[in-house]
Design a protein around this motif. Structure first.
Motif, PDB file in Angstrom:
ATOM      1  N   UNK A  93       0.685  -1.150  -0.198  1.00  0.00           N
ATOM      2  CA  UNK A  93      -0.165   0.033   0.156  1.00  0.00           C
ATOM      3  C   UNK A  93       0.599   1.257  -0.002  1.00  0.00           C
ATOM      4  N   UNK A  94       1.981   1.286   0.904  1.00  0.00           N
ATOM      5  CA  UNK A  94       2.593   2.369   0.856  1.00  0.00           C
ATOM      6  C   UNK A  94       3.514   2.808  -0.727  1.00  0.00           C
ATOM      7  N   UNK A 106      -7.650   7.925  -7.172  1.00  0.00           N
ATOM      8  CA  UNK A 106      -6.526   7.124  -6.753  1.00  0.00           C
ATOM      9  C   UNK A 106      -6.164   6.892  -5.441  1.00  0.00           C
ATOM     10  N   UNK A 107      -5.947   8.147  -4.877  1.00  0.00           N
ATOM     11  CA  UNK A 107      -5.614   8.108  -3.377  1.00  0.00           C
ATOM     12  C   UNK A 107      -6.849   7.437  -2.437  1.00  0.00           C
ATOM     13  N   UNK A 108      -7.816   7.760  -2.786  1.00  0.00           N
ATOM     14  CA  UNK A 108      -9.106   7.345  -2.207  1.00  0.00           C
ATOM     15  C   UNK A 108      -9.152   5.869  -2.286  1.00  0.00           C
ATOM     16  N   UNK A 109      -8.889   5.108  -3.570  1.00  0.00           N
ATOM     17  CA  UNK A 109      -9.012   3.887  -3.841  1.00  0.00           C
ATOM     18  C   UNK A 109      -7.898   3.075  -3.022  1.00  0.00           C
ATOM     19  N   UNK A 110      -6.837   3.771  -3.039  1.00  0.00           N
ATOM     20  CA  UNK A 110      -5.673   3.001  -2.117  1.00  0.00           C
ATOM     21  C   UNK A 110      -5.932   3.165  -0.732  1.00  0.00           C
ATOM     22  N   UNK A 111      -6.286   4.347  -0.217  1.00  0.00           N
ATOM     23  CA  UNK A 111      -6.735   4.422   1.294  1.00  0.00           C
ATOM     24  C   UNK A 111      -7.905   3.604   1.644  1.00  0.00           C
ATOM     25  N   UNK A 114      -6.313   0.117   1.939  1.00  0.00           N
ATOM     26  CA  UNK A 114      -5.715  -0.041   3.145  1.00  0.00           C
ATOM     27  C   UNK A 114      -6.577  -0.121   4.364  1.00  0.00           C
ATOM     28  N   UNK A 115      -7.639   0.466   4.432  1.00  0.00           N
ATOM     29  CA  UNK A 115      -8.605   0.587   5.350  1.00  0.00           C
ATOM     30  C   UNK A 115      -9.338  -0.906   5.668  1.00  0.00           C
ATOM     31  N   UNK A 116      -9.408  -1.358   4.570  1.00  0.00           N
ATOM     32  CA  UNK A 116     -10.498  -2.840   4.677  1.00  0.00           C
ATOM     33  C   UNK A 116      -9.322  -4.006   5.032  1.00  0.00           C
ATOM     34  N   UNK A 117      -8.238  -4.056   4.343  1.00  0.00           N
ATOM     35  CA  UNK A 117      -7.455  -5.409   4.459  1.00  0.00           C
ATOM     36  C   UNK A 117      -6.255  -5.001   5.546  1.00  0.00           C
ATOM     37  N   UNK A 118      -5.784  -3.970   5.762  1.00  0.00           N
ATOM     38  CA  UNK A 118      -4.656  -3.952   6.818  1.00  0.00           C
ATOM     39  C   UNK A 118      -5.083  -3.682   8.221  1.00  0.00           C
TER      40      UNK A 118
END
Length: 406
Positions: A93-94, A106-111, A114-118
């Protein structure tokens, strides 16, 4: 003699406690420090508005849906395999952040990913090691585990702040990817695979949600904790992504804001240990009210016209203290009122409510920033909510753990 036995239990279980501490200090729980430190540079480079960026915190709603499943997964397959999912994903993710073009979508999609899996690298999973292996010194054990993010924040915030100013946000995210990968590997290798864990894994398929969740929902303590967490976490978006921006708006310099971030982490660390020991020795309801009600004063002070650095530093410290204490309190009270077999299932539900509250707070902040251009109204509203939520914990009874589900 009692104190010697108290500490001996921690010494005997050093390995799972160290694994959980490193895991907490390198996983999703330090995203707030990393994001708050990198955000000003990222916003300046991309041209995003503060109101738009504030909405990022509302994606914690995604996390709120994940926690019950993650908690249940930890109860069924154990901490080691559940945490591995996040240990692999966090560095990726980073790296993805560092490679994005600057498109806010794109930032929102990555976030969101991250918010779901990590969340498999959060307290819902890692504190299970402390609860599983330690009993008499459980409050202190939870404090040790939960101190991971605070220790990381104290060390990382000034270093990362200097690195961001010297190299920019892309290189900073790449450095964080390397850090998370190394720490994740160490954590995985440290988590023990012992007979107790194997027995739990072997028995896990026999557990049924239709038997466990009615036990949870019939317990009054669950609903009191749910209500308290919904109110006490409304200002969490300030600590997670907005603190540096808030301090800059209050006239603090960039270097001073970095000190504030370290102060926040120091407050978290103090809150973890003081609260952890207090929970082992004093009435947990009273300890919970005092420590979780503390940030309301800090929020009111920041909303006021008192902008002296010492005053703001004290306010930030109080918020960090309560934020640190909260992890101990929720985990301790869940372990107190529920059997270990369903510990992560209960904690997952409560953590989901905390994430939902964080998302609601972020949405409210975005609305208020767009309408007023300032943080003051938001700080007063959430400060009042925190005080009410903390007071509700005084309603908790003295009952022991509920009977284990059949």
């Amino acid at each position: 003699m009692a104190d010697q036995h108290y500490l001996e239990e921690l010494r005997q279980n050093w390995r799972p406690l160290l694994a959980a501490t490193i895991g907490m200090g390198s996983g999703m729980s330090v995203v707030g420090v990393i994001t708050s430190t990198i955000a000003p540079s990222l916003i300046a480079d991309t041209g995003w508005s503060k109101a738009d960026f504030a909405m990022v915190g509302s994606l914690a709603l995604v996390t709120s849906f994940a926690f019950p499943f993650i908690g249940r997964l930890a109860d069924l397959i154990g901490v080691k395999m559940t945490a591995l999912i996040g240990q692999v994903t966090v560095p990726l993710v980073y790296l993805a952040y560092s490679l994005m073009s600057g498109d806010f979508g794109v930032y929102l999609a990555i976030f969101a990913i991250q918010s779901f899996i990590c969340v498999t690298t959060t307290a819902t999973v890692y504190t299970r090691l402390a609860v599983q292996y330690v009993r008499n010194a459980r409050g202190l054990a939870l404090a040790i585990v939960a101190s991971g993010p605070a220790v990381t924040g104290i060390i990382l915030a000034p270093i990362l702040n200097s690195y961001v100013e010297a190299n920019g946000w892309r290189e900073s995210y790449q450095a964080m990817a390397l850090f998370a990968a190394v720490a994740g590997l160490i954590t995985f290798l440290l988590i023990p695979t012992e007979k107790r864990s194997k027995d739990q894994l072997k028995a896990a398929p026999k557990r049924k949600a239709r038997e466990d969740y009615p036990v949870i929902f019939r317990t009054t303590a669950f609903w009191i904790l749910l209500f308290a967490m919904l109110l006490c976490n409304l200002p969490a978006t300030i600590l997670l992504v907005q603190l540096k921006i808030l301090m800059l708006d209050n006239g603090v310099t960039g270097e001073g804001a970095a000190v504030m971030l370290s102060t926040l982490s120091a407050g978290m660390l103090a809150g973890r240990f003081i609260t952890g020991v207090a929970l082992d020795r004093f009435k947990p309801q009273l300890v919970s009210f005092i420590t979780l009600g503390l940030p309301s004063m800090g929020l009111f002070v920041i909303a006021s016209s008192y902008d002296a650095p010492a005053v703001l530093t004290a306010a930030v410290f109080s918020m960090g203290f309560a934020f640190g204490a909260e992890g101990d309190i929720v985990a301790f009270l869940v372990a107190r009122y529920f059997p270990v077999d369903i510990y992560s299932s209960v904690l997952g539900l409560l953590t989901a409510s905390m994430s939902f509250s964080t998302a609601a707070g972020a949405a409210l902040l975005s609305f208020i920033l767009a309408a007023t251009g300032g943080f003051e109204l938001f700080l007063v509203i959430v400060g009042t909510a925190v005080l009410i939520g903390a007071a509700s914990l005084l309603l908790l009874g003295e009952s022991k753990e509920v009977p284990k589900p059949a």
